[in-house]
Design a protein around this motif. Structure first.
Motif, PDB file in Angstrom:
ATOM      1  N   PRO A 127       0.815  -1.223   0.000  1.00  0.00           N
ATOM      2  CA  PRO A 127       0.000   0.000   0.000  1.00  0.00           C
ATOM      3  C   PRO A 127       0.848   1.272   0.000  1.00  0.00           C
ATOM      4  O   PRO A 127       0.497   2.246  -0.678  1.00  0.00           O
ATOM      5  N   GLU A 128       1.961   1.273   0.753  1.00  0.00           N
ATOM      6  CA  GLU A 128       2.785   2.484   0.827  1.00  0.00           C
ATOM      7  C   GLU A 128       3.501   2.751  -0.495  1.00  0.00           C
ATOM      8  O   GLU A 128       3.660   3.905  -0.904  1.00  0.00           O
ATOM      9  N   LEU A 129       3.938   1.693  -1.165  1.00  0.00           N
ATOM     10  CA  LEU A 129       4.571   1.869  -2.474  1.00  0.00           C
ATOM     11  C   LEU A 129       3.546   2.401  -3.482  1.00  0.00           C
ATOM     12  O   LEU A 129       3.849   3.294  -4.287  1.00  0.00           O
ATOM     13  N   THR A 130       2.325   1.860  -3.424  1.00  0.00           N
ATOM     14  CA  THR A 130       1.254   2.349  -4.297  1.00  0.00           C
ATOM     15  C   THR A 130       0.997   3.832  -4.050  1.00  0.00           C
ATOM     16  O   THR A 130       0.797   4.616  -4.988  1.00  0.00           O
ATOM     17  N   ARG A 131       1.012   4.235  -2.770  1.00  0.00           N
ATOM     18  CA  ARG A 131       0.783   5.648  -2.421  1.00  0.00           C
ATOM     19  C   ARG A 131       1.919   6.520  -2.959  1.00  0.00           C
ATOM     20  O   ARG A 131       1.690   7.619  -3.479  1.00  0.00           O
ATOM     21  N   ALA A 132       3.163   6.026  -2.828  1.00  0.00           N
ATOM     22  CA  ALA A 132       4.309   6.787  -3.335  1.00  0.00           C
ATOM     23  C   ALA A 132       4.218   6.963  -4.851  1.00  0.00           C
ATOM     24  O   ALA A 132       4.478   8.047  -5.390  1.00  0.00           O
ATOM     25  N   GLU A 133       3.824   5.878  -5.551  1.00  0.00           N
ATOM     26  CA  GLU A 133       3.695   5.958  -7.016  1.00  0.00           C
ATOM     27  C   GLU A 133       2.580   6.926  -7.415  1.00  0.00           C
ATOM     28  O   GLU A 133       2.704   7.657  -8.402  1.00  0.00           O
ATOM     29  N   ALA A 134       1.506   6.942  -6.629  1.00  0.00           N
ATOM     30  CA  ALA A 134       0.395   7.866  -6.913  1.00  0.00           C
ATOM     31  C   ALA A 134       0.867   9.314  -6.766  1.00  0.00           C
ATOM     32  O   ALA A 134       0.452  10.196  -7.536  1.00  0.00           O
ATOM     33  N   MET A 135       1.748   9.570  -5.778  1.00  0.00           N
ATOM     34  CA  MET A 135       2.264  10.927  -5.594  1.00  0.00           C
ATOM     35  C   MET A 135       3.139  11.341  -6.774  1.00  0.00           C
ATOM     36  O   MET A 135       3.126  12.503  -7.192  1.00  0.00           O
ATOM     37  N   VAL A 136       3.922  10.406  -7.301  1.00  0.00           N
ATOM     38  CA  VAL A 136       4.741  10.706  -8.477  1.00  0.00           C
ATOM     39  C   VAL A 136       3.838  11.079  -9.654  1.00  0.00           C
ATOM     40  O   VAL A 136       4.099  12.056 -10.377  1.00  0.00           O
ATOM     41  N   ASP A 137       2.764  10.328  -9.858  1.00  0.00           N
ATOM     42  CA  ASP A 137       1.829  10.624 -10.953  1.00  0.00           C
ATOM     43  C   ASP A 137       1.151  11.981 -10.753  1.00  0.00           C
ATOM     44  O   ASP A 137       0.953  12.745 -11.711  1.00  0.00           O
ATOM     45  N   LYS A 138       0.787  12.297  -9.500  1.00  0.00           N
ATOM     46  CA  LYS A 138       0.187  13.605  -9.210  1.00  0.00           C
ATOM     47  C   LYS A 138       1.173  14.722  -9.542  1.00  0.00           C
ATOM     48  O   LYS A 138       0.794  15.756 -10.106  1.00  0.00           O
ATOM     49  N   LEU A 139       2.434  14.507  -9.192  1.00  0.00           N
ATOM     50  CA  LEU A 139       3.460  15.512  -9.466  1.00  0.00           C
ATOM     51  C   LEU A 139       3.582  15.759 -10.966  1.00  0.00           C
ATOM     52  O   LEU A 139       3.624  16.913 -11.417  1.00  0.00           O
ATOM     53  N   LEU A 140       3.619  14.679 -11.738  1.00  0.00           N
ATOM     54  CA  LEU A 140       3.764  14.823 -13.192  1.00  0.00           C
ATOM     55  C   LEU A 140       2.557  15.540 -13.803  1.00  0.00           C
ATOM     56  O   LEU A 140       2.716  16.384 -14.691  1.00  0.00           O
ATOM     57  N   ARG A 141       1.346  15.235 -13.317  1.00  0.00           N
ATOM     58  CA  ARG A 141       0.154  15.915 -13.840  1.00  0.00           C
ATOM     59  C   ARG A 141       0.166  17.396 -13.449  1.00  0.00           C
ATOM     60  O   ARG A 141      -0.234  18.254 -14.237  1.00  0.00           O
ATOM     61  N   TRP A 142       0.628  17.687 -12.237  1.00  0.00           N
ATOM     62  CA  TRP A 142       0.709  19.090 -11.807  1.00  0.00           C
ATOM     63  C   TRP A 142       1.731  19.840 -12.658  1.00  0.00           C
ATOM     64  O   TRP A 142       1.492  20.974 -13.091  1.00  0.00           O
ATOM     65  N   LEU A 143       2.859  19.210 -12.927  1.00  0.00           N
ATOM     66  CA  LEU A 143       3.889  19.841 -13.752  1.00  0.00           C
ATOM     67  C   LEU A 143       3.356  20.154 -15.150  1.00  0.00           C
ATOM     68  O   LEU A 143       3.693  21.187 -15.740  1.00  0.00           O
ATOM     69  N   ALA A 144       2.513  19.277 -15.670  1.00  0.00           N
ATOM     70  CA  ALA A 144       1.966  19.475 -17.016  1.00  0.00           C
ATOM     71  C   ALA A 144       1.118  20.742 -17.093  1.00  0.00           C
ATOM     72  O   ALA A 144       1.040  21.387 -18.153  1.00  0.00           O
TER      73      ALA A 144
END
Length: 348
Positions: A160-177
């Motif tokens: 679950p924690e790895l999934t949460r970390a990966e979700a944060m990376v995806d959020k970061l990339l969408r925010w950067l876009a």
């Protein structure tokens, strides 16, 4: 079955005192200082303590009781004229409750937990993501390869924690876009002096991202990976950490890029929302009181350099790691005070 099979009731009692001098002294001191102890028992305990003190036993003489000693030093933490070191990340804590800030600064902070480890890892991955063109697969691989180093309470939490970390990376990339500003620097350290004849301030720290807006003004971005780090609009207007970043910009902390502040923002990656939430603070120059951020930094410096520190009841008291040393928490007390009897806990 026979009589031998009948259950035997064993009496429940407190364990006996340890057979050491320190335990004996502690019991005698408790008896002497507890007003509810019978007078003859208190006199007997005092006589025994006197006998032990005459024999040189540590802690028996009242001169050794810390709670009875005079204040050892009433000077301020930082002498007048000496610079006070202030970091933006510590400002909110010092302004909310200066006693907690003091005790945590000098060793009272809780050990880093798994959430902090995950957050640090996401921050490290964010250093590799200058803009939305960053390689998502490379970022996720970076996080996964280093995930085993995080100290989790139980191994089942890794998924679950790895999934949460990966979700944060995806959020970061969408925010950067969707981010309209241009990047100037990542993880940029700064140190700048706010001069003052009596209390100069050394404002130091590190910014996650330093960006420039369409008007050429500098904007500091702070990435948040906690689950409950969102702030209200009222709190955001004078958020101490963001205000300190803006004060640093105006003081020339990033002089190679400019000194006009265009605001600062928290980018919430760890909350439960699907996308990252940017919470921006308006540029200090556009506020009614353009000097509010510098004034807040100086007020924080005064608080940090003081000779006394206040315990202030607030919304964070429930999770305070030093509440047993706090006079307003209901859990802290002087070392010469008798312990208050614990009330049995009941479920709501």
């Amino acid at each position: 079955g026979g009589a031998d099979d009948d259950p035997v009731e064993l009496p429940v009692s407190r364990p006996p005192r340890a057979l050491t001098l320190a335990a004996l002294v502690a019991e005698l001191r408790t008896a002497v200082t507890d007003p509810s102890t019978a007078p003859d028992r208190r006199r007997a305990a005092a006589a025994e303590l006197a006998r032990l003190a005459a024999a040189g036993v540590r802690g028996a003489h009242p001169d050794d009781w810390w709670g009875l000693r005079a204040l050892s030093d009433d000077r301020p933490l930082v002498d007048e004229g000496e610079p006070v070191k202030v970091t933006p990340s510590s400002m909110e804590s010092a302004l909310r409750c200066s006693l907690r800030w003091l005790l945590e600064k000098h060793g009272g902070s809780a050990p880093a937990g798994a959430a902090q480890g995950v957050g640090n890892l996401v921050h490290a991955a964010a250093m590799l993501a200058e803009d939305a063109t960053a390689d998502r697969a490379q970022l996720l691989e970076y996080v996964a390869a280093r995930f085993d180093a995080i100290d989790l309470a139980a191994r089942w939490m890794a998924g679950p924690e790895l999934t949460r970390a990966e979700a944060m990376v995806d959020k970061l990339l969408r925010w950067l876009a969707g981010n309209p500003r241009r990047l100037l620097a990542i993880e940029h350290e700064f140190a700048v002096r706010l001069d003052d004849p009596t209390r100069p301030v050394d404002l130091t720290g590190r910014v996650d991202r330093l960006e420039v807006d369409a008007d050429g003004r500098l904007v500091v971005i702070d990435l948040k990976t906690g689950k409950s780090t969102s702030v209200t609009a009222a709190e955001l207007a004078e958020h101490p950490q963001l205000g300190a970043y803006q004060a640093a910009v105006e003081a020339g902390a990033f002089a190679e890029f400019g000194d006009e502040a265009g605001g600062a923002a928290l980018v919430q990656l760890g909350t439960s929302t699907k996308d990252a939430r940017e919470q921006g603070q308006e540029a200090v120059g556009e506020a009614e009181d353009a000097g509010w951020a510098r004034a807040m930094v100086r007020r924080t410096a005064e608080t940090m350099a003081a000779s006394t520190f206040s315990a202030v009841a607030n919304s964070k008291c429930r999770v305070c790691p030093v509440r047993t040393s706090c006079p307003v928490s209901g859990k802290g007390r002087q070392v010469v005070e008798p312990p208050t009897p614990r009330k049995p806990e009941t479920n709501p």
